[in-house]
Write a protein that holds these residues in place. Structure first.
Motif, short mmCIF file in Angstrom:
data_model
loop_
_atom_site.label_atom_id
_atom_site.label_comp_id
_atom_site.label_asym_id
_atom_site.label_seq_id
_atom_site.Cartn_x
_atom_site.Cartn_y
_atom_site.Cartn_z
N PHE A 9 1.96 37.38 -148.56
CA PHE A 9 1.88 36.57 -147.36
C PHE A 9 0.56 35.81 -147.39
O PHE A 9 -0.41 36.30 -147.95
N PRO A 10 0.52 34.66 -146.75
CA PRO A 10 -0.79 34.02 -146.61
C PRO A 10 -1.72 34.93 -145.83
O PRO A 10 -1.28 35.73 -145.01
N GLU A 11 -2.97 34.82 -146.11
CA GLU A 11 -3.93 35.72 -145.49
C GLU A 11 -4.03 35.44 -144.00
O GLU A 11 -4.32 34.33 -143.58
N ARG A 12 -3.75 36.44 -143.19
CA ARG A 12 -3.85 36.26 -141.75
C ARG A 12 -4.42 37.50 -141.10
O ARG A 12 -3.69 38.32 -140.57
N HIS A 13 -5.70 37.67 -141.21
CA HIS A 13 -6.33 38.78 -140.51
C HIS A 13 -7.09 38.23 -139.31
O HIS A 13 -8.01 37.46 -139.47
N THR A 14 -6.71 38.61 -138.14
CA THR A 14 -7.58 38.33 -137.01
C THR A 14 -8.01 39.69 -136.50
O THR A 14 -7.42 40.70 -136.81
N HIS A 15 -9.03 39.71 -135.71
CA HIS A 15 -9.43 41.01 -135.20
C HIS A 15 -9.61 40.97 -133.70
O HIS A 15 -10.39 41.66 -133.12
N SER A 16 -8.88 40.10 -133.03
CA SER A 16 -8.99 40.05 -131.58
C SER A 16 -7.70 39.47 -131.04
O SER A 16 -6.76 39.26 -131.77
N ALA A 17 -7.69 39.23 -129.77
CA ALA A 17 -6.49 38.68 -129.15
C ALA A 17 -6.57 37.16 -129.05
O ALA A 17 -6.08 36.56 -128.12
N GLU A 18 -7.21 36.54 -130.01
CA GLU A 18 -7.28 35.07 -130.04
C GLU A 18 -5.89 34.48 -129.88
O GLU A 18 -4.95 34.92 -130.54
N PRO A 19 -5.74 33.46 -129.01
CA PRO A 19 -4.40 32.93 -128.78
C PRO A 19 -3.85 32.12 -129.94
O PRO A 19 -2.65 31.87 -130.00
N ARG A 20 -4.71 31.72 -130.84
CA ARG A 20 -4.23 30.93 -131.99
C ARG A 20 -4.20 31.79 -133.24
O ARG A 20 -5.10 32.59 -133.47
N ARG A 21 -3.18 31.59 -134.02
CA ARG A 21 -3.16 32.21 -135.33
C ARG A 21 -4.07 31.43 -136.26
O ARG A 21 -4.42 30.29 -135.97
N PRO A 22 -4.45 32.02 -137.38
CA PRO A 22 -5.38 31.33 -138.29
C PRO A 22 -4.87 29.96 -138.74
O PRO A 22 -5.66 29.09 -139.07
N ASP A 23 -3.55 29.78 -138.74
CA ASP A 23 -3.04 28.48 -139.17
C ASP A 23 -3.01 27.47 -138.02
O ASP A 23 -2.53 26.36 -138.17
#
Lengths: 230, 224, 281
Positions: A9-23
């Protein structure tokens, strides 16, 4: 070649409840459902899925005490296709997995979004725990606390973080009130004292449309979420 | 950088998913092999000097700045059981999330991008220690301690073991922890001369066998 | 090809440091069958050529003297060159004994298989007698298309005897990359070895390793082997590369052998072309 990771999968690590995904896309609204054992959390999740699945793209994460019980109930009831339901294991401490160390749940939510997204709504169901369990704001955007009239009509009066602070308090199994000697009006009064203007929904999931007040509330949250600031 | 970062990293409350794992204690309890504080201690000692030593060596090597992808491959070669590789990568991914939030670094970002489904947890932990400015020996200590504190915590929940007894077990293991961490860091220090073969590869047959059996249990309290 | 006189020449007198011996086997393809241009026994290793099986050359290691004893330095080098098929077994179990002093013994096995070669290392078990101290290694170098079957069994102590000390390391490289690296240490002085995480009272431990490029496409599935706990336990699990490993523990050597035989039969049933994997006895 590596036989252990066939899929990538494309790298998608967030560590909070940010409303936007990395993309850059807006992630799904996450709603947590907590409450004592047997109050009807899983039944509420099942009912919400049935009511909302034609309007929204939904997935469910369960946090069982014993591995996959709740996930398997949802699968048996066929409320969603199997690939939309994930179980998180909690090491005998379900509240830890939704409050203190949310990493496994975040992973489960992100995997669902990556695998079957885009999603509108992810329901995160807690394993049945006591009245003190609440969801971390790093995991969910809103939380529903489910109690039932058979658990005693003094629960709203006793308060606790779930009863007092949840975004929606659901008092389930109203059909049993007469049988167990619970007074719905006093429960509503006590809840209002504890919660101020925070909403309370009385449900009886056995009846047609029994989950309607909860589903309506979820729809409003989805409207707010979609309209919300990025 | 502060040495006190080691306390943050080694804290059982560090939110990296460890609480849902028993380190093999759940199947050992079910088989009656862990039944009290003494058998818990022997279990922990065996795990520490095998799987713990291997993990501590990998972490020390990562903290020393050796190529994390090569270390990830070395971890695969030292983890023959599929269930344990899956667990190590799952925990590695969770460790990565926590590490990037606590000690952000370009090296963590790069490993995360190269192993989006998770690198082996000790490798990630070692890199997290490096990002926190800790030494290879510190990383080895964190891993060694986690190797025994996980099963001890799980045994308290599974056996209703007296938590004072379980904590006393951990205290009695302190000399073993010292030896293991020192051996792991020393092995990592030999990599420039000997290559990754310098890293320990100690194994424990029952940990391997029961980990794979446990993964097939339909009902269990812990993920591993 | 031996660097030291063969056993017949000078009785390989046990010096204070014990026996130093290196046996060598090289298999190569000659016409349609595998031939053995090098078959050099040494010290305790007498090498016998067995009747070949199809295109496969077969060698049996016969013990010419009691070994390893403390202080011994033993080594076997076996190579299956490109396209060759070599099967090595032993006539009897290897018994590790205490030497004249507390010095440990070493026993190093080096296996090499070239492209499209096949190498089977299926000796009888190693028995670690009370008081013995052995360090055994298997170092395997495989070309990417080579196939390997390797079995090793350790039995801790003869019947009714306390176990000796044994430390092993199995390192398998395939195309130069490490596929498997595994150490084990059992017996007095090894921390936790008999505790609930390692052997828990079992006195026999063994492994069966199969490396085959066919697993690149279709890795073997995990299998749990063994019945009731008193019969021992084993698991077959795919490695991260094209290989599968059976890890087994049992109360004694007999039950360990039964578990590994069951696992080997599973391979023969499930792996295409694995009919060549035969018993080592």
């Amino acid at each position: 070649m590596h036989l252990d990771h066939a899929e990538t999968f494309p790298e998608r690590h967030t560590h909070s409840a940010e409303p936007r995904r990395p993309d850059g896309t807006r992630r799904a609204l996450r709603i947590g459902l907590g409450g004592p054992v047997g109050s009807g959390k899983t039944a509420t999740v099942a009912a919400l899925c049935r009511v909302l699945r034609d309007e929204f793209s939904i997935a469910v994460v369960t946090n069982d005490i014993y591995t996959r019980e709740d996930a398997e109930f949802l699968l048996r009831e066929a409320v969603l296709p199997a690939e939309r339901i994930t179980a998180v294991e909690t090491g005998a401490c379900p509240h830890t997995a939704i409050r203190d160390d949310i990493s496994a749940n975040l992973e489960a939510v992100e995997d669902l979004e990556n695998a079957i997204g885009p999603l509108d709504l992810v329901l995160v169901e807690s394993g049945g725990d006591n009245l003190t369990a609440t969801f971390s704001k790093g995991l969910v955007d809103a939380q529903i606390f489910v109690i039932d009239v058979a658990g005693g009509d003094d629960i709203p009066r006793k308060g606790g973080p779930g009863v007092t602070n949840s975004d929606l308090l659901v008092i389930n199994k109203t059909d049993l009130a007469a049988h167990v000697g619970s007074d719905l009006e006093s429960m509503a009064r006590d809840a209002e004292v504890q919660r101020g203007h925070l909403p309370v929904a009385f449900t009886c999931l056995k009846t047609e449309d029994g989950a309607k007040p909860v589903a309506d509330w979820v729809r409003e949250r989805l409207t707010d979420w979609t309209a919300g600031p990025a | 950088m502060s040495r006190a970062a080691l306390f943050v990293l080694a804290d059982g409350r560090f939110p990296a998913g460890g609480h849902a794992h028993s380190g093999g204690a759940e199947p050992a309890v079910a088989a009656g092999r862990i039944k009290d504080a003494d058998s818990l201690e022997e279990f922990c000692r065996g795990r520490l000097h095998t799987a713990g030593l291997v993990a501590a060596g990998l972490a020390a090597a990562a903290a020393a700045g050796h190529d994390p992808l090569a270390l990830d491959e070395a971890a695969d070669a030292r983890t023959p059981v599929q269930a344990l590789r899956t667990t190590a990568r799952k925990l590695g991914r969770q460790m990565m999330r926590a590490a990037r939030a606590t000690w952000p670094s370009a090296e963590l970002d790069a490993l995360s991008a190269a192993r989006p489904r998770g690198a082996h947890q000790p490798v990630v932990l070692g890199l997290a220690a490096r990002s926190a400015g800790l030494a290879p020996l510190d990383a080895a200590y964190a891993v060694a301690y986690e190797t025994v504190s996980g099963p001890a915590t799980a045994a308290v929940r599974l056996l209703s073991l007296d938590p004072f007894d379980a904590t006393a077990v951990l205290a009695r293991l302190a000399p073993d922890l010292d030896r293991t961490a020192a051996a792991a860091a020393a092995a990592a220090g030999r990599i420039p001369e000997e290559g990754f073969d310098a890293l320990p590869a100690a194994s424990a047959p029952l940990l391997d066998i029961t980990a794979q059996q446990h993964a097939a249990w339909p009902v269990r309290l812990f993920a591993s | 090809m031996t660097l030291v006189p063969p056993p017949a020449a000078a009785a390989p007198g046990r010096t204070a440091v014990g026996v130093r011996a290196t046996a060598r086997i090289t298999a190569t393809v000659g016409g349609t069958a595998t031939t053995l241009p090098v078959l050099d026994g040494d010290g305790p290793f007498e090498l016998r050529r067995l009747r070949s099986h199809g295109s496969e050359a077969r060698v049996c290691i016969v013990g010419a003297m009691s070994a390893p004893l403390g202080g011994d330095r033993l080594r076997i080098e076996a190579t299956a060159q490109q396209g060759a098929a070599l099967h090595i077994t032993s006539a009897a179990a290897t018994l590790a004994l205490r030497g004249p002093d507390s010095e440990h013994a070493t026993y190093d096995v080096h296996l090499t298989a070239g492209e499209h070669a096949q190498l089977h290392w299926l000796p009888k078990p190693l028995i670690c007698a009370g008081g013995s101290d052995l360090r055994q290694t298997w170092t395997v170098d495989l070309a990417p298309t080579a196939r390997l079957v390797l079995r090793e069994e350790q039995i801790l102590g003869r019947t009714g005897e306390s176990p000796g000390h044994v430390a092993t390391r199995l390192t398998v490289r395939r195309g130069g990359r490490t596929l498997l690296d595994q150490q084990a240490e059992y017996g007095p002085g090894a921390p936790g070895w008999d505790g609930p995480a390692v052997l828990a009272g079992h006195r026999a431990a063994g492994q069966l390793l199969i490396v085959d490029p066919v697993f690149e496409e279709t890795p073997l599935e995990v299998q749990l082997l063994g019945g009731s706990p008193e019969d021992g336990q084993a698991v077959l699990t795919p490695l991260a590369g094209p290989a599968a490993l059976v890890t087994a523990v049992a109360p004694d050597g007999l039950r360990l052998r039964h578990l590994l035989d069951t696992a080997q039969a599973t391979f023969r049933r499930t792996v295409p072309g694995a009919s060549a994997i035969r018993e080592g006895r």
